[in-house]
Design a protein around this motif. Structure first.
Motif, mmCIF file in Angstrom:
data_model
loop_
_atom_site.group_PDB
_atom_site.id
_atom_site.type_symbol
_atom_site.label_atom_id
_atom_site.label_comp_id
_atom_site.label_asym_id
_atom_site.label_seq_id
_atom_site.Cartn_x
_atom_site.Cartn_y
_atom_site.Cartn_z
ATOM 1 N N GLU A 208 0.834 -1.211 0.000
ATOM 2 C CA GLU A 208 0.000 0.000 0.000
ATOM 3 C C GLU A 208 0.862 1.251 0.000
ATOM 4 O O GLU A 208 0.584 2.217 -0.727
ATOM 5 N N GLN A 209 1.929 1.240 0.783
ATOM 6 C CA GLN A 209 2.819 2.396 0.850
ATOM 7 C C GLN A 209 3.577 2.574 -0.459
ATOM 8 O O GLN A 209 3.761 3.706 -0.933
ATOM 9 N N LEU A 210 3.998 1.476 -1.059
ATOM 10 C CA LEU A 210 4.756 1.559 -2.313
ATOM 11 C C LEU A 210 3.892 2.079 -3.463
ATOM 12 O O LEU A 210 4.319 2.925 -4.248
ATOM 13 N N GLU A 211 2.674 1.548 -3.576
ATOM 14 C CA GLU A 211 1.805 1.885 -4.706
ATOM 15 C C GLU A 211 0.911 3.091 -4.416
ATOM 16 O O GLU A 211 0.308 3.640 -5.334
ATOM 17 N N ALA A 212 0.824 3.497 -3.132
ATOM 18 C CA ALA A 212 -0.111 4.541 -2.708
ATOM 19 C C ALA A 212 -1.536 4.167 -3.110
ATOM 20 O O ALA A 212 -2.284 4.966 -3.683
ATOM 21 N N GLU A 214 -4.793 2.406 -1.201
ATOM 22 C CA GLU A 214 -5.287 1.971 0.099
ATOM 23 C C GLU A 214 -5.943 0.590 0.051
ATOM 24 O O GLU A 214 -5.919 -0.154 1.041
ATOM 25 N N GLN A 215 -6.518 0.202 -1.092
ATOM 26 C CA GLN A 215 -7.202 -1.077 -1.183
ATOM 27 C C GLN A 215 -6.250 -2.255 -1.014
ATOM 28 O O GLN A 215 -6.686 -3.367 -0.676
ATOM 29 N N LEU A 216 -4.947 -2.028 -1.235
ATOM 30 C CA LEU A 216 -3.984 -3.112 -1.049
ATOM 31 C C LEU A 216 -3.862 -3.517 0.411
ATOM 32 O O LEU A 216 -3.411 -4.620 0.715
ATOM 33 N N ARG A 217 -4.275 -2.645 1.326
ATOM 34 C CA ARG A 217 -4.261 -3.011 2.745
ATOM 35 C C ARG A 217 -5.204 -4.182 3.005
ATOM 36 O O ARG A 217 -4.887 -5.106 3.762
ATOM 37 N N ALA A 218 -6.370 -4.137 2.367
ATOM 38 C CA ALA A 218 -7.332 -5.222 2.549
ATOM 39 C C ALA A 218 -6.754 -6.544 2.041
ATOM 40 O O ALA A 218 -6.832 -7.576 2.721
ATOM 41 N N LEU A 219 -6.160 -6.534 0.841
ATOM 42 C CA LEU A 219 -5.593 -7.763 0.293
ATOM 43 C C LEU A 219 -4.435 -8.275 1.151
ATOM 44 O O LEU A 219 -4.310 -9.479 1.393
ATOM 45 N N TRP A 220 -3.604 -7.368 1.618
ATOM 46 C CA TRP A 220 -2.440 -7.736 2.431
ATOM 47 C C TRP A 220 -2.860 -8.496 3.687
ATOM 48 O O TRP A 220 -2.195 -9.442 4.110
ATOM 49 N N HIS A 221 -3.977 -8.088 4.264
ATOM 50 C CA HIS A 221 -4.438 -8.704 5.508
ATOM 51 C C HIS A 221 -5.425 -9.854 5.267
ATOM 52 O O HIS A 221 -6.064 -10.330 6.211
ATOM 53 N N GLY A 222 -5.519 -10.289 4.012
ATOM 54 C CA GLY A 222 -6.265 -11.512 3.726
ATOM 55 C C GLY A 222 -7.742 -11.341 3.448
ATOM 56 O O GLY A 222 -8.489 -12.330 3.395
#
Length: 252
Positions: A208-212, A214-222
């Protein structure tokens, strides 16, 4: 199906000051957005804001508002507070419609909201449409998404994904190709309210930080995100003064 549309709106904007109150043919932009959202199947449409000016303007057009804190670091935090203020139950569906989308298609709102009851495995839903040019595929301001066989998001990126190794830099999709086109992510989200309350509390993800994004946070946490594929590109949003003039011309 019952769902609530929440429209986050704040005055701070580096590129277009007071953007939510920008006049579009006699109607402030945030009101235009709320009016479009009201044409969907939403049970109610609410603007979530920290600005008394926005609240007063909305009231003049009979648009419901809820006042949120001014110190939220993201729109998701603002929406989570709005859910609490509106006393929404955890199993209700909330659709986040951005306050700078005065041409949002009500049918798209319905489609994104309607995915969640069909996909109990997903905490969120969103939308995408086919990319038609190599320029858009390689544009970092055009967010791309790749899906699995059930149209669940695998990844979102500003990079050109998927990358066609043997395409020689040419478009691999189109007439005569059996391969699907790349997809542009459309920034509309539906959430289960219980998940939306928890989302701002999740630690930020490195991706999420690299791509800026926010939706990647959801995927990262499963957590899973269902994606509706629309055949039509959405109407233009408003980020700059040039965008605003372009939209104004459509209302003449």
């Amino acid at each position: 199906m019952s769902f609530t549309v929440l429209i986050p709106a704040r005055l701070a904007s580096t590129r277009l000051p007071d953007k939510p109150l920008a006049d579009i043919a006699g109607v402030p932009m945030v009101v235009r957005v709320a009016q479009r959202a009201a044409l969907s199947g939403a049970t109610r449409v609410v603007v979530a804001t920290d600005s008394p000016r926005i609240a007063e303007t909305c009231a003049a057009f009979q648009v419901t508002t809820v006042m949120t804190r001014a110190d939220h670091p993201s729109g998701s935090d603002r929406l989570a507070e709005a859910c609490n203020l509106l006393q929404l139950s955890d199993d209700e569906v909330v659709v986040n419609v951005q306050g700078d989308e005065p041409l949002i298609d009500p049918a798209l709102i319905n489609a994104v909201a309607g995915l969640l009851p069909e996909r109990p495995d997903c905490a969120m839903s969103t939308a995408a449409h086919a990319i038609t040019t190599l320029a858009d595929l390689h544009n970092p301001n055009v967010v791309k998404v790749v899906l699995d066989a059930r149209n669940t998001a695998l990844y979102f990126s500003r990079a050109p994904i998927p990358a066609a190794r043997d395409a020689g830099g040419q478009a691999w999709w189109g007439a005569g190709s059996s391969l699907p086109p790349p997809l542009r992510h459309v920034g509309i989200y539906a959430y289960r309210t219980g998940f939306l309350r928890q989302f701002p509390k999740l630690p930020q993800a490195p991706l999420e930080q690299l791509e800026a994004l926010e939706q990647l946070r959801a995927l990262w946490h499963g957590h899973h995100i269902a994606v509706h594929i629309t055949t039509d590109a959405p109407g233009p949003g408003v980020d700059t003064a040039e965008d605003l003039e372009r939209v104004r011309r459509l209302f003449v």
